[in-house]
Design a protein around this motif. Structure first.
Motif, PDB file in Angstrom:
ATOM      1  N   ALA A  15     -50.594  43.272 -52.045  1.00 26.06           N
ATOM      2  CA  ALA A  15     -51.693  43.932 -52.699  1.00 26.06           C
ATOM      3  C   ALA A  15     -52.726  43.019 -53.315  1.00 26.06           C
ATOM      4  CB  ALA A  15     -51.011  44.856 -53.812  1.00 26.06           C
ATOM      5  N   MET A  16     -52.285  41.941 -53.835  1.00 19.48           N
ATOM      6  CA  MET A  16     -53.202  41.068 -54.405  1.00 19.48           C
ATOM      7  C   MET A  16     -54.270  40.419 -53.435  1.00 19.48           C
ATOM      8  SD  MET A  16     -51.413  38.944 -57.474  1.00 19.48           S
ATOM      9  CE  MET A  16     -52.653  38.182 -57.851  1.00 19.48           C
ATOM     10  N   GLU A  17     -53.747  40.124 -52.174  1.00 19.77           N
ATOM     11  CA  GLU A  17     -54.491  39.600 -51.235  1.00 19.77           C
ATOM     12  C   GLU A  17     -55.428  40.536 -50.630  1.00 19.77           C
ATOM     13  OE1 GLU A  17     -55.193  36.501 -50.422  1.00 19.77           O
ATOM     14  OE2 GLU A  17     -53.258  35.750 -51.851  1.00 19.77           O
ATOM     15  N   GLY A  18     -54.934  41.969 -50.537  1.00 18.68           N
ATOM     16  CA  GLY A  18     -55.719  43.141 -49.804  1.00 18.68           C
ATOM     17  C   GLY A  18     -55.223  43.678 -48.761  1.00 18.68           C
ATOM     18  N   SER A  19     -54.330  42.905 -48.189  1.00 19.30           N
ATOM     19  CA  SER A  19     -53.722  43.271 -47.150  1.00 19.30           C
ATOM     20  C   SER A  19     -52.665  42.282 -46.426  1.00 19.30           C
ATOM     21  CB  SER A  19     -54.635  43.442 -45.782  1.00 19.30           C
ATOM     22  OG  SER A  19     -55.139  42.024 -45.470  1.00 19.30           O
ATOM     23  N   LEU A  20     -51.962  42.827 -45.716  1.00 19.39           N
ATOM     24  CA  LEU A  20     -50.755  42.056 -45.187  1.00 19.39           C
ATOM     25  C   LEU A  20     -51.447  40.963 -44.217  1.00 19.39           C
ATOM     26  CD1 LEU A  20     -47.655  41.417 -44.700  1.00 19.39           C
ATOM     27  CD2 LEU A  20     -47.482  43.026 -42.770  1.00 19.39           C
ATOM     28  N   ALA A  21     -52.247  41.125 -43.384  1.00 22.60           N
ATOM     29  CA  ALA A  21     -52.919  40.031 -42.806  1.00 22.60           C
ATOM     30  C   ALA A  21     -53.434  38.934 -43.681  1.00 22.60           C
ATOM     31  CB  ALA A  21     -54.179  40.572 -41.987  1.00 22.60           C
ATOM     32  N   ALA A  23     -52.363  38.064 -46.580  1.00 20.87           N
ATOM     33  CA  ALA A  23     -51.373  37.504 -47.064  1.00 20.87           C
ATOM     34  C   ALA A  23     -50.652  36.520 -46.419  1.00 20.87           C
ATOM     35  CB  ALA A  23     -50.200  38.501 -47.806  1.00 20.87           C
ATOM     36  N   LEU A  24     -50.762  36.889 -45.188  1.00 21.55           N
ATOM     37  CA  LEU A  24     -50.100  36.140 -44.070  1.00 21.55           C
ATOM     38  C   LEU A  24     -50.912  35.016 -43.825  1.00 21.55           C
ATOM     39  CD1 LEU A  24     -48.535  38.670 -41.501  1.00 21.55           C
ATOM     40  CD2 LEU A  24     -47.124  36.732 -42.712  1.00 21.55           C
ATOM     41  N   ARG A  25     -52.209  35.178 -43.849  1.00 21.42           N
ATOM     42  CA  ARG A  25     -53.223  33.967 -43.478  1.00 21.42           C
ATOM     43  C   ARG A  25     -53.014  33.017 -44.772  1.00 21.42           C
ATOM     44  NH1 ARG A  25     -56.561  38.076 -41.360  1.00 21.42           N
ATOM     45  NH2 ARG A  25     -57.541  38.490 -43.555  1.00 21.42           N
ATOM     46  N   ALA A  26     -52.962  33.427 -46.004  1.00 22.67           N
ATOM     47  CA  ALA A  26     -52.762  32.483 -47.140  1.00 22.67           C
ATOM     48  C   ALA A  26     -51.424  31.956 -47.050  1.00 22.67           C
ATOM     49  CB  ALA A  26     -52.590  33.233 -48.347  1.00 22.67           C
ATOM     50  N   ALA A  27     -50.485  32.494 -46.333  1.00 27.06           N
ATOM     51  CA  ALA A  27     -49.044  31.832 -46.527  1.00 27.06           C
ATOM     52  C   ALA A  27     -48.890  30.782 -45.468  1.00 27.06           C
ATOM     53  CB  ALA A  27     -47.809  32.825 -46.273  1.00 27.06           C
ATOM     54  N   ALA A  28     -49.885  31.132 -44.454  1.00 28.21           N
ATOM     55  CA  ALA A  28     -49.829  29.874 -43.401  1.00 28.21           C
ATOM     56  C   ALA A  28     -50.787  28.744 -43.953  1.00 28.21           C
ATOM     57  CB  ALA A  28     -50.455  30.585 -42.230  1.00 28.21           C
ATOM     58  N   ILE A  29     -51.923  29.119 -44.487  1.00 26.00           N
ATOM     59  CA  ILE A  29     -52.919  28.062 -45.099  1.00 26.00           C
ATOM     60  C   ILE A  29     -51.970  27.067 -46.240  1.00 26.00           C
ATOM     61  CG2 ILE A  29     -54.694  27.795 -46.377  1.00 26.00           C
ATOM     62  CD1 ILE A  29     -56.322  29.908 -45.321  1.00 26.00           C
ATOM     63  N   LYS A  30     -51.251  27.743 -46.787  1.00 24.93           N
ATOM     64  CA  LYS A  30     -50.329  27.035 -47.829  1.00 24.93           C
ATOM     65  C   LYS A  30     -49.380  26.089 -47.000  1.00 24.93           C
ATOM     66  CE  LYS A  30     -47.202  27.745 -51.916  1.00 24.93           C
ATOM     67  NZ  LYS A  30     -46.748  28.819 -52.724  1.00 24.93           N
ATOM     68  N   ASP A  31     -48.976  26.303 -45.927  1.00 22.92           N
ATOM     69  CA  ASP A  31     -47.924  25.663 -45.024  1.00 22.92           C
ATOM     70  C   ASP A  31     -48.867  24.781 -44.168  1.00 22.92           C
ATOM     71  OD1 ASP A  31     -45.497  26.039 -45.729  1.00 22.92           O
ATOM     72  OD2 ASP A  31     -44.890  27.003 -43.926  1.00 22.92           O
ATOM     73  N   GLY A  32     -50.206  24.781 -44.213  1.00 25.86           N
ATOM     74  CA  GLY A  32     -50.765  23.590 -43.650  1.00 25.86           C
ATOM     75  C   GLY A  32     -51.355  24.022 -42.190  1.00 25.86           C
ATOM     76  N   SER A  42     -55.128  51.507 -40.393  1.00 28.87           N
ATOM     77  CA  SER A  42     -54.354  52.455 -41.092  1.00 28.87           C
ATOM     78  C   SER A  42     -53.360  52.353 -42.262  1.00 28.87           C
ATOM     79  CB  SER A  42     -53.531  53.324 -40.025  1.00 28.87           C
ATOM     80  OG  SER A  42     -52.290  52.426 -39.410  1.00 28.87           O
ATOM     81  N   ASP A  43     -52.875  50.927 -42.354  1.00 31.56           N
ATOM     82  CA  ASP A  43     -51.855  50.657 -43.204  1.00 31.56           C
ATOM     83  C   ASP A  43     -51.927  49.344 -43.790  1.00 31.56           C
ATOM     84  OD1 ASP A  43     -49.851  50.383 -45.017  1.00 31.56           O
ATOM     85  OD2 ASP A  43     -48.490  51.937 -44.160  1.00 31.56           O
ATOM     86  N   LEU A  44     -52.908  48.644 -44.681  1.00 30.11           N
ATOM     87  CA  LEU A  44     -53.307  47.470 -44.710  1.00 30.11           C
ATOM     88  C   LEU A  44     -52.104  46.612 -45.361  1.00 30.11           C
ATOM     89  CD1 LEU A  44     -56.796  47.814 -46.322  1.00 30.11           C
ATOM     90  CD2 LEU A  44     -56.398  46.672 -44.103  1.00 30.11           C
TER      91      LEU A  44
END
Length: 244
Positions: A15-21, A23-32, A42-44
């Motif tokens: 929710a802090m990132e605004g969407s699951l997509a 949050a996943l982008r942030a997780a990927a960037i954190k992993d390099g 329809s369901d962010l």
């Protein structure tokens, strides 16, 4: 363990990132690494997807569970829409790693190595949609499924049917764990009206159709399979494409 059906409460980091997509982008960037996740309009917070650079793959669907903090994935081949990989995890970083491998066109076994939660369905990719290879892919899926099922009789049935060349040359599919056969692949099956069933009391039956006449009821799986072979229509050739 269920905690809440409110996605913002269950997934506050998402929710802090605004969407699951996102949050996943942030997780990927954190992993390099970087992955082009797409948000669901329809369901962010609960749905996201990623395309693959491999044309015979569909998008990888990523779904958050409703009453438990967990994510599921499903990635299919594009011709029939059948799952090549699936799996569930509580680790968002693992989802991002699986998505990167799917997007980049990594081999299916490499995807499961990149993210340990990924489950291989047994199907393999058939880039040219060759119907004979698609039938073999589906057989490998059924063998994998039977090996994972807590049902020895069902496993014995699938293995015995696969060992019989006349049945192995057909396209197999199941409906409520009933083993059936087609002379063409999905998406348009040409169904042979025979149904093989395993029962938990060590019986095997062959029926003329769903809820049809029982042709044999036996305690020997070989008898059920051999009877199915005898009732096959004559003149069957190689499996054909079920393309419309």
């Amino acid at each position: 363990m269920a905690t809440s059906t409110d996605p913002a409460a269950l997934y506050p980091d998402v929710a802090m990132e605004g969407s699951l997509a996102a949050a996943l982008r942030a997780a990927a960037i954190k992993d390099g690494f970087s992955v082009p996740f797409t948000a669901s309009e329809s369901d962010l917070l609960r749905h996201a997807a990623v395309v693959s650079t491999v044309p015979q793959r569909t998008i990888l669907e990523i779904t958050a569970w409703v009453a438990e903090r967990r994510w599921s994935i499903r990635g299919c081949e594009s011709f029939q829409g059948m799952a090549l990989i699936d799996g569930t995890t509580q680790d968002l970083a693992q989802v991002a790693r699986a998505a990167q491998a799917w997007h980049d066109g990594a081999a299916l076994t490499e995807i499961s190595r990149a993210a340990s939660f990924v489950h291989l369905t047994g199907r393999f990719e058939v880039a040219d949609h060759d119907p004979v290879r698609l039938a073999e892919s589906e057989w490998q899926h059924l063998l994998t499924e039977a090996d994972e099922a807590d049902w020895p009789e069902y496993r014995a049935l699938v293995e015995a049917a696969y060992a019989e060349p006349a049945l192995r040359g057909l396209y197999p599919f199941t409906s409520h764990w009933t083993l059936r056969f087609s002379t063409s692949t999905r998406p348009r099956l040409t169904v042979i009206p025979l149904c093989l069933d395993a029962h938990r009391d060590s019986r095997y039956t062959l029926s003329a159709s769903i809820m049809g006449e029982v042709l044999v009821d036996t305690i020997t799986v070989a008898d059920a399979v051999s009877t199915a072979v005898r009732h096959l229509p004559s003149g069957l050739g190689p499996v054909t494409s079920g393309a419309a």
